[in-house]
Design a protein around this motif. Sequence first.
Motif, PDB file in Angstrom:
ATOM      1  N   TYR A 111      42.548  94.032  76.156  1.00  0.00           N
ATOM      2  CA  TYR A 111      43.098  95.385  76.075  1.00  0.00           C
ATOM      3  C   TYR A 111      44.371  95.496  76.903  1.00  0.00           C
ATOM      4  CZ  TYR A 111      43.570 100.432  76.178  1.00  0.00           C
ATOM      5  OH  TYR A 111      44.069 101.704  76.063  1.00  0.00           O
ATOM      6  N   LEU A 115      48.354  96.373  75.487  1.00  0.00           N
ATOM      7  CA  LEU A 115      49.212  97.464  75.949  1.00  0.00           C
ATOM      8  C   LEU A 115      50.685  97.076  75.924  1.00  0.00           C
ATOM      9  CD1 LEU A 115      47.194  98.803  79.031  1.00  0.00           C
ATOM     10  CD2 LEU A 115      47.471  99.938  76.813  1.00  0.00           C
ATOM     11  N   ARG A 118      53.107  98.489  73.246  1.00  0.00           N
ATOM     12  CA  ARG A 118      53.494  99.899  73.197  1.00  0.00           C
ATOM     13  C   ARG A 118      55.013 100.039  73.113  1.00  0.00           C
ATOM     14  NH1 ARG A 118      49.466 103.912  74.963  1.00  0.00           N
ATOM     15  NH2 ARG A 118      47.469 102.872  74.606  1.00  0.00           N
ATOM     16  N   PRO A 202      50.808 108.231  79.578  1.00  0.00           N
ATOM     17  CA  PRO A 202      49.931 108.062  78.412  1.00  0.00           C
ATOM     18  C   PRO A 202      49.082 106.796  78.505  1.00  0.00           C
ATOM     19  CG  PRO A 202      52.158 108.638  77.726  1.00  0.00           C
ATOM     20  CD  PRO A 202      52.235 108.313  79.179  1.00  0.00           C
ATOM     21  N   VAL A 203      49.686 105.710  78.994  1.00  0.00           N
ATOM     22  CA  VAL A 203      48.938 104.462  79.159  1.00  0.00           C
ATOM     23  C   VAL A 203      47.877 104.620  80.238  1.00  0.00           C
ATOM     24  CG1 VAL A 203      49.114 102.036  79.868  1.00  0.00           C
ATOM     25  CG2 VAL A 203      50.837 103.023  78.342  1.00  0.00           C
ATOM     26  N   GLN A 205      46.142 107.173  81.159  1.00  0.00           N
ATOM     27  CA  GLN A 205      44.951 107.871  80.689  1.00  0.00           C
ATOM     28  C   GLN A 205      44.204 107.062  79.634  1.00  0.00           C
ATOM     29  OE1 GLN A 205      46.918 112.007  80.263  1.00  0.00           O
ATOM     30  NE2 GLN A 205      44.891 112.437  81.105  1.00  0.00           N
ATOM     31  N   ASP A 206      44.940 106.416  78.736  1.00  0.00           N
ATOM     32  CA  ASP A 206      44.288 105.563  77.742  1.00  0.00           C
ATOM     33  C   ASP A 206      43.544 104.410  78.425  1.00  0.00           C
ATOM     34  OD1 ASP A 206      45.321 107.141  75.754  1.00  0.00           O
ATOM     35  OD2 ASP A 206      46.877 105.709  75.144  1.00  0.00           O
ATOM     36  N   TYR A 207      44.176 103.859  79.457  1.00  0.00           N
ATOM     37  CA  TYR A 207      43.597 102.739  80.214  1.00  0.00           C
ATOM     38  C   TYR A 207      42.270 103.149  80.858  1.00  0.00           C
ATOM     39  CZ  TYR A 207      43.437  99.079  83.852  1.00  0.00           C
ATOM     40  OH  TYR A 207      43.061  98.047  84.679  1.00  0.00           O
ATOM     41  N   TYR A 209      40.333 105.671  80.045  1.00  0.00           N
ATOM     42  CA  TYR A 209      39.385 105.963  78.971  1.00  0.00           C
ATOM     43  C   TYR A 209      38.768 104.660  78.451  1.00  0.00           C
ATOM     44  CZ  TYR A 209      37.546 108.267  74.751  1.00  0.00           C
ATOM     45  OH  TYR A 209      36.719 108.758  73.761  1.00  0.00           O
ATOM     46  N   GLN A 210      39.606 103.651  78.241  1.00  0.00           N
ATOM     47  CA  GLN A 210      39.104 102.364  77.749  1.00  0.00           C
ATOM     48  C   GLN A 210      38.183 101.701  78.771  1.00  0.00           C
ATOM     49  OE1 GLN A 210      39.315 101.016  74.844  1.00  0.00           O
ATOM     50  NE2 GLN A 210      38.564  98.930  75.246  1.00  0.00           N
ATOM     51  N   LYS A 213      34.927 103.234  78.332  1.00  0.00           N
ATOM     52  CA  LYS A 213      34.356 102.817  77.058  1.00  0.00           C
ATOM     53  C   LYS A 213      33.767 101.411  77.143  1.00  0.00           C
ATOM     54  CE  LYS A 213      35.509 102.572  72.125  1.00  0.00           C
ATOM     55  NZ  LYS A 213      36.606 102.688  71.120  1.00  0.00           N
ATOM     56  N   THR A 252      40.736 112.911  81.918  1.00  0.00           N
ATOM     57  CA  THR A 252      40.337 111.815  81.033  1.00  0.00           C
ATOM     58  C   THR A 252      38.827 111.638  81.037  1.00  0.00           C
ATOM     59  OG1 THR A 252      42.434 110.710  81.559  1.00  0.00           O
ATOM     60  CG2 THR A 252      40.740 109.391  80.477  1.00  0.00           C
TER      61      THR A 252
END
Length: 498
Positions: A111, A115, A118, A202-203, A205-207, A209-210, A213, A252
């Motif tokens: 993951y 990134l 992007r 943005p990264v 928060q995505d990071y 979240y992942q 997950k 997040t």
Amino acid sequence: MSPLIVLTLLTLASADYWSERAKLVNSDSSHAIGSSIVLTEKEQQVNKVLMSHKLKEYDDGFTDPHSFLPSIHFFKSKSGIEASPVFDFIRKLPKGASLHSHDTALVSFDYLYNLTYRENLYGCVVKNRLQLHFFDKKTSGECEWELVEDLRSQNSSFDMFLKSQLSIIVDDPTTEYPSITEVWNRFMDTFGTVFGLVTHRPVFQDYFYQSLKELREDNVMYLEFRGLLPQVYELNGTTYDHMGVTKLYIETLEQFKRDYPDFHGARFIFAPSRNVDNRTVEDYVSITKELKQSFPEFIAGFDLVGQEDRGKPLIDFIPQLLELAETDTKFFFHAAETDWCGTSTDMNLFDAILLNTTRIGHGFGIVKHPKILEEVKKRKIALEISPISNQVLKLVDDLRNHPGAFLVNSGFPVVITCDDPSFWGAKALSYDWYLAFMGFASREGDLRMLKQLALNSLHFSVMREEEKCDALATWEEQWEEFLDIVLAGNTISVNQIL
């Protein structure tokens, strides 16, 4: 004396010997983590499945020691671990909580690497180290920034270089890292490369979240993680300070819990660098107080991080730490992440205990200190043990020789943790759990140990008591479902467990 009498006496003596031997063996094993657990009939059946795999793998390793995975460097054993039925069993088992990992090394390497595709990501090489940053247009300055997309298209070997900058994985770790100094230098350089990549809002928060997950997919329901609260940036130049970054984490997390209501949450341990002066630690104290006041449910406490052998010891900051302790801030100190005895790094254990630490990060040197061992057990201070981290960062080569083996088999309050999985190609908790189960535990260590480790992870978390009771109840449900699925011989999916 007749031969018959002599034979009778020898038989009785032999019987006494074997009886005493059995008592001694049972007494010794009764101290291990999980030994007090009485397995239900269903658990006994599942245990037979687990132990059929473990004993084969263990005994094959005994016959051919070079094939025993915990004795092999993780960079070389990872593929073997992934093929192990024991690992597969552990991966599917509900593991409770993850209690020791770091903010910018949480996700899987795949993951992290993805990134770099992007838009608006630029790269620049300074002294053979790659720097990464997002810009809305090409920027001039000390660094010759180029779009990563262009660097890829212009140089067929760029991707190989990029991957080498995002982890510490090498083909020959013994040669590449002859001492702890070399591996820690590479380790810290990797954090530097990743920093600009993951702190773009943005990264960022995505990071996160992942990260949540991947833990959930590994059958983990709760997280406590350490972080620096780095400055996070937008393309337009807007930046977020420690308060703003904390709000991003919470935002997040709340979104993740809306998407996955079965996840029990996360808390943050503010853990800035230990290699600073006293004035900086005074600033840390002020920030921690502000965070605790504003986000009491999310902020778990405080730690100091970085290579202990080359950073400042806790004793240098006692006045500041005592001031923080007066606010009822919980401590989670890294201590004795070292092979040395009696050095300032090793002595961090004593100050951590005196400062009433809630848990101890690593505690690798603790077995050299009988009084500290006594205090840890008496005060129920959990030891956060990260097998892979301790191996790849060169504290121990063969995990059978890790102090965790003594601690697990002596029933100390232990939790198994993952530290920085991104940088060595691990993911979530299962790899570390596997190596602890196969490398620390006795050959006879079984499902009871795994069950107790999961329970420990929840008991030694800092969830409120009612929250903890709710998490334990949910875990019990997951555990029963897990047992049923194993006995049914079905393939276990995360949705069936969670």
